[in-house]
Enzyme design. Structure first.
Site, PDB file in Angstrom:
ATOM      1  N   LYS A 119      42.528  26.270 -21.882  1.00 27.44           N
ATOM      2  CA  LYS A 119      42.292  25.091 -21.651  1.00 27.44           C
ATOM      3  C   LYS A 119      43.127  24.569 -20.571  1.00 27.44           C
ATOM      4  O   LYS A 119      44.306  25.050 -20.324  1.00 27.44           O
ATOM      5  CB  LYS A 119      42.397  24.101 -22.843  1.00 27.44           C
ATOM      6  CG  LYS A 119      41.931  22.889 -22.578  1.00 27.44           C
ATOM      7  CD  LYS A 119      40.307  22.781 -23.069  1.00 27.44           C
ATOM      8  CE  LYS A 119      39.532  21.568 -22.805  1.00 27.44           C
ATOM      9  NZ  LYS A 119      38.108  21.614 -23.305  1.00 27.44           N
ATOM     10  N   GLY A 159      27.769   6.584 -28.427  1.00 24.54           N
ATOM     11  CA  GLY A 159      27.900   7.066 -26.908  1.00 24.54           C
ATOM     12  C   GLY A 159      26.671   7.671 -26.362  1.00 24.54           C
ATOM     13  O   GLY A 159      26.302   8.739 -26.883  1.00 24.54           O
ATOM     14  N   GLY A 173      26.267   9.301 -23.215  1.00 26.25           N
ATOM     15  CA  GLY A 173      26.732   9.802 -22.218  1.00 26.25           C
ATOM     16  C   GLY A 173      25.603  10.901 -21.835  1.00 26.25           C
ATOM     17  O   GLY A 173      24.548  11.110 -22.341  1.00 26.25           O
ATOM     18  N   ASN A 174      26.387  11.998 -21.394  1.00 28.02           N
ATOM     19  CA  ASN A 174      25.335  13.332 -20.910  1.00 28.02           C
ATOM     20  C   ASN A 174      25.116  13.840 -22.297  1.00 28.02           C
ATOM     21  O   ASN A 174      23.873  14.332 -22.182  1.00 28.02           O
ATOM     22  CB  ASN A 174      26.496  14.116 -20.168  1.00 28.02           C
ATOM     23  CG  ASN A 174      26.762  13.750 -18.826  1.00 28.02           C
ATOM     24  OD1 ASN A 174      25.763  13.279 -18.180  1.00 28.02           O
ATOM     25  ND2 ASN A 174      27.815  13.765 -18.341  1.00 28.02           N
ATOM     26  N   VAL A 175      25.851  13.976 -23.361  1.00 29.52           N
ATOM     27  CA  VAL A 175      25.376  14.640 -24.655  1.00 29.52           C
ATOM     28  C   VAL A 175      24.537  13.649 -25.290  1.00 29.52           C
ATOM     29  O   VAL A 175      23.378  13.872 -25.714  1.00 29.52           O
ATOM     30  CB  VAL A 175      26.273  15.240 -25.226  1.00 29.52           C
ATOM     31  CG1 VAL A 175      26.080  16.104 -26.532  1.00 29.52           C
ATOM     32  CG2 VAL A 175      27.360  16.290 -24.481  1.00 29.52           C
ATOM     33  N   TYR A 233      22.835  10.759 -24.977  1.00 35.64           N
ATOM     34  CA  TYR A 233      21.576  10.230 -24.503  1.00 35.64           C
ATOM     35  C   TYR A 233      20.460  11.405 -24.924  1.00 35.64           C
ATOM     36  O   TYR A 233      19.492  11.263 -25.153  1.00 35.64           O
ATOM     37  CB  TYR A 233      21.380   9.981 -23.114  1.00 35.64           C
ATOM     38  CG  TYR A 233      20.124   9.265 -22.856  1.00 35.64           C
ATOM     39  CD1 TYR A 233      20.346   7.574 -22.823  1.00 35.64           C
ATOM     40  CD2 TYR A 233      18.903   9.826 -22.610  1.00 35.64           C
ATOM     41  CE1 TYR A 233      19.274   6.979 -23.054  1.00 35.64           C
ATOM     42  CE2 TYR A 233      17.790   8.838 -22.481  1.00 35.64           C
ATOM     43  CZ  TYR A 233      18.050   7.390 -22.615  1.00 35.64           C
ATOM     44  OH  TYR A 233      16.761   6.684 -22.544  1.00 35.64           O
TER      45      TYR A 233
HETATM   46  P1  NAD Z   1      30.352  11.074 -21.366  1.00 39.14           P
HETATM   47  O1  NAD Z   1      31.302  10.824 -20.771  1.00 39.14           O
HETATM   48  O2  NAD Z   1      29.123  11.766 -20.225  1.00 39.14           O
HETATM   49  O3  NAD Z   1      29.602  10.212 -22.473  1.00 39.14           O
HETATM   50  C1  NAD Z   1      30.565   9.509 -23.327  1.00 39.14           C
HETATM   51  C2  NAD Z   1      29.768   8.252 -23.482  1.00 39.14           C
HETATM   52  O4  NAD Z   1      30.536   7.433 -24.396  1.00 39.14           O
HETATM   53  C3  NAD Z   1      29.689   7.336 -21.945  1.00 39.14           C
HETATM   54  O5  NAD Z   1      28.264   7.073 -21.973  1.00 39.14           O
HETATM   55  C4  NAD Z   1      30.583   6.020 -22.441  1.00 39.14           C
HETATM   56  O6  NAD Z   1      30.388   4.930 -21.938  1.00 39.14           O
HETATM   57  C5  NAD Z   1      30.414   6.143 -23.883  1.00 39.14           C
HETATM   58  N1  NAD Z   1      31.800   5.437 -24.671  1.00 39.14           N
HETATM   59  C6  NAD Z   1      32.865   5.499 -24.375  1.00 39.14           C
HETATM   60  N2  NAD Z   1      33.621   4.712 -25.109  1.00 39.14           N
HETATM   61  C7  NAD Z   1      32.909   4.323 -25.977  1.00 39.14           C
HETATM   62  C8  NAD Z   1      32.946   3.855 -27.301  1.00 39.14           C
HETATM   63  N3  NAD Z   1      34.182   2.919 -27.590  1.00 39.14           N
HETATM   64  N4  NAD Z   1      31.966   3.305 -27.948  1.00 39.14           N
HETATM   65  C9  NAD Z   1      30.742   3.814 -27.749  1.00 39.14           C
HETATM   66  N5  NAD Z   1      30.665   4.666 -26.555  1.00 39.14           N
HETATM   67  C10 NAD Z   1      31.712   4.689 -25.944  1.00 39.14           C
HETATM   68  O7  NAD Z   1      30.690  12.653 -22.276  1.00 39.14           O
HETATM   69  P2  NAD Z   1      29.945  13.881 -22.750  1.00 39.14           P
HETATM   70  O8  NAD Z   1      29.668  14.926 -21.930  1.00 39.14           O
HETATM   71  O9  NAD Z   1      28.609  13.057 -23.178  1.00 39.14           O
HETATM   72  O10 NAD Z   1      30.509  14.139 -24.137  1.00 39.14           O
HETATM   73  C11 NAD Z   1      30.537  13.501 -25.400  1.00 39.14           C
HETATM   74  C12 NAD Z   1      31.392  14.111 -26.296  1.00 39.14           C
HETATM   75  O11 NAD Z   1      31.117  15.284 -26.592  1.00 39.14           O
HETATM   76  C13 NAD Z   1      32.947  13.823 -25.844  1.00 39.14           C
HETATM   77  O12 NAD Z   1      34.057  13.876 -26.976  1.00 39.14           O
HETATM   78  C14 NAD Z   1      33.008  15.345 -25.470  1.00 39.14           C
HETATM   79  O13 NAD Z   1      34.446  16.027 -25.256  1.00 39.14           O
HETATM   80  C15 NAD Z   1      32.303  16.077 -26.335  1.00 39.14           C
HETATM   81  N6  NAD Z   1      31.661  17.334 -25.745  1.00 39.14           N
HETATM   82  C16 NAD Z   1      30.808  17.519 -24.632  1.00 39.14           C
HETATM   83  C17 NAD Z   1      30.341  18.604 -24.289  1.00 39.14           C
HETATM   84  C18 NAD Z   1      29.515  18.727 -22.953  1.00 39.14           C
HETATM   85  O14 NAD Z   1      28.842  19.765 -22.818  1.00 39.14           O
HETATM   86  N7  NAD Z   1      29.469  17.621 -22.261  1.00 39.14           N
HETATM   87  C19 NAD Z   1      30.623  19.721 -24.997  1.00 39.14           C
HETATM   88  C20 NAD Z   1      31.511  19.814 -26.169  1.00 39.14           C
HETATM   89  C21 NAD Z   1      31.880  18.516 -26.533  1.00 39.14           C
END
Ligand code: NAD
Length: 357
Positions: free
Chosen positions: A80, A185, A187-189, A191
């Site tokens: 990392k 949340g 976000g990308n995952v 939704y």
């Molecule tokens: P992202 O930043 O796209 O989405 C996170 C969402 O959470 C955002 O919409 C944000 O507004 C919301 N958020 C922030 N604080 C909040 C709160 N207090 N209450 C509710 N919502 C809140 O991130 P992502 O890529 O969707 O990843 C989400 C999680 O999954 C993270 O913990 C990330 O480390 C983990 N993850 C992601 C991936 C990936 O492929 N993107 C892979 C493994 C793990």
């Protein structure tokens, strides 16, 4: 700053500090273990309160990647990187290129990908300096369309399957229709996950800071929107944390009355003790690094030049079987899933380098 006596030092093979005065780059790259292959893990760009905090994050997250990749049967080690600073103000092409030069010096024992604070376009800039980066290629998606390097859709697919595995184990059913699922949340995952769940007839309860995402979920997924702190006390069957870490903790456990906790967020439990409490109370927890491995599977195939949507999806579907194995052994041996996952990951680490079909 101590290193070999640091509480999160776990026989990491190599930890390097990089700086570049002109661009302001300050980065730490931690290579935890390369027994199964080059270490691969995202680049987190974050405004750490101190260098110590950045080191702690790099040590913990790189160890987590060793376990995640071994568990997902990938020929990858765990690593990392962290870039210290506020990405909104510090990120520049020069800084990303300087980081690319740092990766180049490590000669491939660490491969970077996107993480919080970094994006697909950032990986493209880094790639101008080095081949030791992934998660930026345009790929052919399973529906024949195109797919960016963003691993989030793959992560969401794995989480969806992980939720189905938990439902199978707990409710003895293959479908999720009518279940109430809280998605923290969007976000990308989160939704994309909510879309999968909605398509299968689940009722979505969602919270986010992002009003636009909430409105979209209301319109498109008929989601019930609740406040950030109200999500825990909703009547739900499943809680899916998909925002930040440690939202399952003694405080939220007082409010959560769910059968299953399964979502994408990293480090969902504040401590392993919380995992023990979930086990004792009969709440099934899908260990985070097992259920959210879709993204690393996706970028692994991409990096090795083996990307084919069908093959990748098939590999991601293994998350279902791995979780069923964890749930069954946890029940049989009376061990919390969070603890057992580490044991199984270590077993897999010692089973030799997996080959990808
Ligand atoms: P992202 O930043 O796209 O989405 C996170 C969402 O959470 C955002 O919409 C944000 O507004 C919301 N958020 C922030 N604080 C909040 C709160 N207090 N209450 C509710 N919502 C809140 O991130 P992502 O890529 O969707 O990843 C989400 C999680 O999954 C993270 O913990 C990330 O480390 C983990 N993850 C992601 C991936 C990936 O492929 N993107 C892979 C493994 C793990």
């Amino acid at each position: 700053m101590s290193f070999f006596t640091h509480k999160d030092f776990d026989n990491h093979e190599q930890v390097c500090y990089f700086s570049d005065q002109d661009s302001g780059l300050k980065a730490i790259i931690a290579v935890h273990n390369t027994q199964l292959g080059p270490s691969l893990g995202g680049t987190r760009f974050f405004d750490y309160a101190s260098d110590e905090d950045a080191l702690t994050d790099a040590l913990r997250l790189s160890r987590g990647m060793t376990y995640k990749s071994a568990m997902a049967r990938l020929p990858l080690g765990g690593g990392k990187s962290v870039i210290i600073g506020n990405p909104k103000t510090l990120k520049s092409e020069a800084l990303l290129k300087a980081f690319g030069n740092a990766l180049e010096r490590l000669n491939g024992i660490y491969v970077a990908a996107e993480d919080s604070g970094t994006s697909v376009p950032d990986m493209k800039v880094i790639h101008q300096q080095t081949e030791h980066v992934t998660g930026y290629h345009e790929k052919v998606a399973s529906d024949g369309g195109s797919k960016s390097g963003d691993p989030s859709p793959a992560t969401a697919y794995g989480c969806y399957l992980g939720i189905k595995a938990a439902v199978k184990h707990k409710f003895k059913r293959d479908d999720i229709a009518g279940l109430r699922i809280g998605v923290q949340g969007l976000g990308n995952v989160g939704y994309r996950l909510a879309e999968f769940l909605h398509q299968d007839g689940a009722h979505i309860i969602a919270c986010d800071l992002n009003e636009a995402a909430l409105e979209k979920a209301k319109q498109e997924l008929n989601a019930e929107i609740v406040g950030l702190n109200d999500i825990y006390s909703q009547p739900m069957d499943i809680f899916a944390p998909c925002a930040m870490g440690a939202t399952v903790n003694p405080e939220t456990l007082k409010q959560l009355n769910v059968t299953i906790i399964a979502g994408s967020a990293n480090n969902q439990l504040d401590t392993l003790k919380t995992g023990e409490e979930l086990h004792t109370s009969g709440t099934l927890y899908a260990p985070d690094y097992v259920i959210n491995a879709g993204g690393i599977i996706d970028v692994c195939y991409e990096h090795l030049g083996l990307y084919e949507a069908e093959k990748v999806n098939k590999h991601i579907e293994g998350i279902y079987d791995t979780l069923i194995e964890i749930f069954e052994r946890s029940e049989k041996d009376n061990i919390p899933t969070a603890l057992l996952a580490d044991t199984i990951a270590r077993e897999r680490l010692n089973q030799g380098v997996p080959t990808l079909a």
